[in-house]
Design a protein around this motif. Structure first.
Motif: not given
Length: 278
Positions: A76-88, A103-115
């Motif tokens: 999905v678009k970068p702005a929606g990635i964090a919310q998507l991670c929290r959702e699933v 594009a532009g979404v860091s590993l740290a930002q992804l990890a913060a929204a995941l288990p």
């Protein structure tokens, strides 16, 4: 080996990855994709024989899709990635590998929204994946094992070249191969415009530019191909091509290309910072 893969978002890039996977032999029954519109879900299901869920029809489409998946593609678009991670997140198995193509979404930002310790990989693919001549750079999170990285390679290897790079090099990769196809298309546009200035009709001009760029690109795919050597082979001393190259040099084309790629890399870094501040 991938037994089940989920695509969360399946636009142009997601579909290119999907088509490459299915072309390499992955069974359609192993794939589930989620999109917003019912019409798009029906289109994907009809075209590829996969399971496609529409969020407009099934609000729990994303959590349902990731259940039992070995790999989840976040497309999905970068702005929606964090919310998507929290959702699933509640529906993810501990070993499920998440691969972001945003594009532009860091590993740290992804990890913060995941288990905690969820395997996550950041990727920079480009659009020639659609014709199986793409380039994909992968960067892994700290909890990702070599076996899990291998699953990510399996996703992309049928569609082009796959490289592993440190995350700090992702902006540079984005500026060169991620955005690079657009630079080549821009060159084709410029060649076609120049052809029309010589008096060629628009269709002929576009055909000459298109086939010239495509043919030269194919020559670069041959084993051991070196662009400088190929260029010199066409540039006879005192000839027309040599004169054109000399003019490009005098007009500062190499510096223009360098400046453009630096601007692209800087913009990628700015996007990451912007997303981090949300």
């Amino acid at each position: 080996m991938i037994n089940r893969i989920a695509f969360l978002g399946c636009g142009s890039m997601g579909e290119a990855i999907l088509a490459g996977l299915l072309g390499s032999g992955l069974k359609p029954s192993s794939v589930v994709a989620t999109v917003r519109r019912v019409e798009r879900a029906e289109e994907l299901a009809s075209r590829y024989g996969i399971t496609a869920l529409a969020g407009a029809e099934e609000p729990e489409a994303n959590p349902l899709a990731v259940q039992g998946a070995d790999v989840v593609i976040l497309a999905v678009k970068p702005a929606g990635i964090a919310q998507l991670c929290r959702e699933v997140a509640p529906a993810l198995a501990a070993g499920t590998v998440l691969v972001s193509v945003a594009a532009g979404v860091s590993l740290a930002q992804l990890a913060a929204a995941l288990p905690q310790d969820q395997p996550v990989i950041r990727s920079i693919p480009n659009t020639p994946l659609k014709v199986r001549r793409g380039v994909v750079a992968l960067s892994t999170g700290s909890g990702t094992t070599p076996e899990q990285l291998s699953l990510a390679h399996e996703v992309f290897v049928s569609s082009g070249l796959v490289l592993d790079v440190p995350e700090e090099q992702q902006d540079a990769v984005s500026a060169i191969s991620g955005s690079g196809p657009a630079y080549v298309f821009y060159l084709a546009e410029a060649l076609a415009a120049a052809a029309q200035e010589f008096g060629l009709d628009e269709d002929t001009a576009r055909m000459l530019a298109r086939e010239t760029v495509a043919g030269a690109g194919l020559m670069l795919t041959e084993p051991g191909a070196d662009p400088a050597v190929l260029r010199r082979a066409v540039s006879s001393p005192g000839g027309t091509t040599e004169q054109a190259i000399a003019t490009f040099e005098a007009q500062g084309l190499p510096a223009i290309v360098a400046a453009g790629t630096k601007a692209a890399a800087a913009r990628a870094a700015a996007i990451t910072e912007d997303l981090a501040g949300r």
